[in-house]
Write an enzyme that holds these catalytic residues in place. Structure first.
Site, short mmCIF file in Angstrom:
data_model
loop_
_atom_site.label_atom_id
_atom_site.label_comp_id
_atom_site.label_asym_id
_atom_site.label_seq_id
_atom_site.Cartn_x
_atom_site.Cartn_y
_atom_site.Cartn_z
N ARG A 1 -109.67 -55.18 -161.97
CA ARG A 1 -111.10 -55.37 -162.20
C ARG A 1 -111.66 -54.47 -163.30
O ARG A 1 -112.86 -54.50 -163.57
CB ARG A 1 -111.88 -55.13 -160.89
CG ARG A 1 -111.48 -56.09 -159.78
CD ARG A 1 -111.98 -55.62 -158.43
NE ARG A 1 -111.34 -54.36 -158.03
CZ ARG A 1 -111.63 -53.72 -156.91
NH1 ARG A 1 -112.55 -54.18 -156.09
NH2 ARG A 1 -111.01 -52.59 -156.60
N CYS B 1 -107.15 -46.99 -164.69
CA CYS B 1 -106.47 -47.43 -163.48
C CYS B 1 -105.89 -48.82 -163.71
O CYS B 1 -106.42 -49.62 -164.48
CB CYS B 1 -107.44 -47.46 -162.29
SG CYS B 1 -106.62 -47.91 -160.73
N ASP C 1 -106.00 -51.18 -161.77
CA ASP C 1 -106.83 -52.15 -161.05
C ASP C 1 -107.25 -53.31 -161.96
O ASP C 1 -107.74 -53.09 -163.08
CB ASP C 1 -108.08 -51.42 -160.52
CG ASP C 1 -108.85 -52.26 -159.51
OD1 ASP C 1 -109.30 -53.37 -159.87
OD2 ASP C 1 -109.00 -51.81 -158.36
N HIS D 1 -112.57 -45.47 -161.54
CA HIS D 1 -113.58 -46.42 -161.07
C HIS D 1 -113.86 -46.17 -159.60
O HIS D 1 -112.95 -45.82 -158.84
CB HIS D 1 -113.12 -47.87 -161.30
CG HIS D 1 -111.91 -48.25 -160.51
ND1 HIS D 1 -111.96 -49.03 -159.36
CD2 HIS D 1 -110.61 -47.94 -160.67
CE1 HIS D 1 -110.75 -49.18 -158.89
NE2 HIS D 1 -109.90 -48.53 -159.65
N CYS E 1 -111.74 -47.07 -156.00
CA CYS E 1 -110.33 -47.06 -156.42
C CYS E 1 -109.41 -47.01 -155.19
O CYS E 1 -109.48 -46.07 -154.38
CB CYS E 1 -110.07 -45.86 -157.33
SG CYS E 1 -108.37 -45.81 -157.93
CO CO Z 1 -108.07 -47.78 -159.04
#
Ligand code: CO
Length: 226
Positions: A46, A42, A44, A98, A101
């Site tokens: 993090r 992803c 993302d 994750h 998400c």
């Molecule tokens: Co995500």
């Protein structure tokens, strides 16, 4: 100092630290890459591939998008996959979702998010496919977590439906496919699914290859038909 300038300063510090530890570090880094892993994760911020797996530059080939999707119409993802599998000959492809998400969460709502609706629609399709299981999970958080896992499973199965993966399985009995979910609350990765080369693929998605397609690479011809 503006925030982006902090990045440039940190970059200088990082480069000189590497040189202090090993004078040849960048000569070796620049020479070649031989990563064993392709990470499809992803976008993302993090979930950085190298950091959460304790790996270094050169070890993981990375593709990231919203909610780690593997779509057969996505020329960007397919180009990364083809290069990783056919040229770099990675041993493992990791689809890494994750918990928490935002993409998966958005897909669970009925909100109109504009253009990204079209991307999230693929996650709605995963929800719909598993609706019977999901509707029995009353707790919304648990249903969300489960959809994150099911989404990863679905994307791994999408990988196995590509000619890129199927041809590689015929040619060299690799790569292995893995579905993982990273937990933001404790930093640990859950292994959700795995597909070994030659795993069952629904007949309609299977491709036949001509022997000459397979034997183009002389190193690999011995594996043909195995
Ligand atoms: Co995500």
């Amino acid at each position: 100092m503006q925030s982006y300038q902090r990045l440039l300063l940190a970059n200088k510090a990082w480069a000189s630290e590497k040189l202090n530890l090993d004078e040849a570090y960048f000569e070796e880094l620049a020479a070649d890459q031989k990563p064993e892993f392709l990470w499809i994760g992803c976008a993302d911020s993090r979930v950085p591939a190298n950091e959460v797996t304790g790996t270094h530059p050169g070890e993981i080939f990375v593709h990231r998008n919203v909610a780690n999707l593997v779509l057969h119409t996505d020329i960007n993802m397919l180009s990364v996959l083809q290069y990783a599998v056919e040229v770099l000959k990675v041993k493992h492809v990791l689809v890494v979702g994750h918990y928490g998400c935002g993409g998966v969460k958005a897909a669970m709502t009925n909100k109109d998010y504009g253009l990204i609706n079209k991307w999230l629609r693929n996650i709605k399709d995963v929800y719909d496919k598993h609706e019977r299981e999901l509707r029995h999970i009353e707790d919304e958080q648990k249903r969300f977590d489960r959809l994150v896992e099911l989404n990863v499973e679905e994307q791994v199965s999408n990988l196995a439906k590509t000619t890129i993966i199927q041809k590689a399985w015929h040619q060299r009995q690799g790569p292995q496919l893995h579905g993982w979910v990273f937990n933001l609350n404790n930093g640990l990765i859950n292994t959700v699914t795995e597909m070994q080369p030659g795993s069952h693929i629904d007949p309609i998605y299977r491709y036949d290859f001509k022997p000459e397609d397979i034997q183009k690479d002389p190193d690999l011809s011995t594996h043909y038909g195995a």
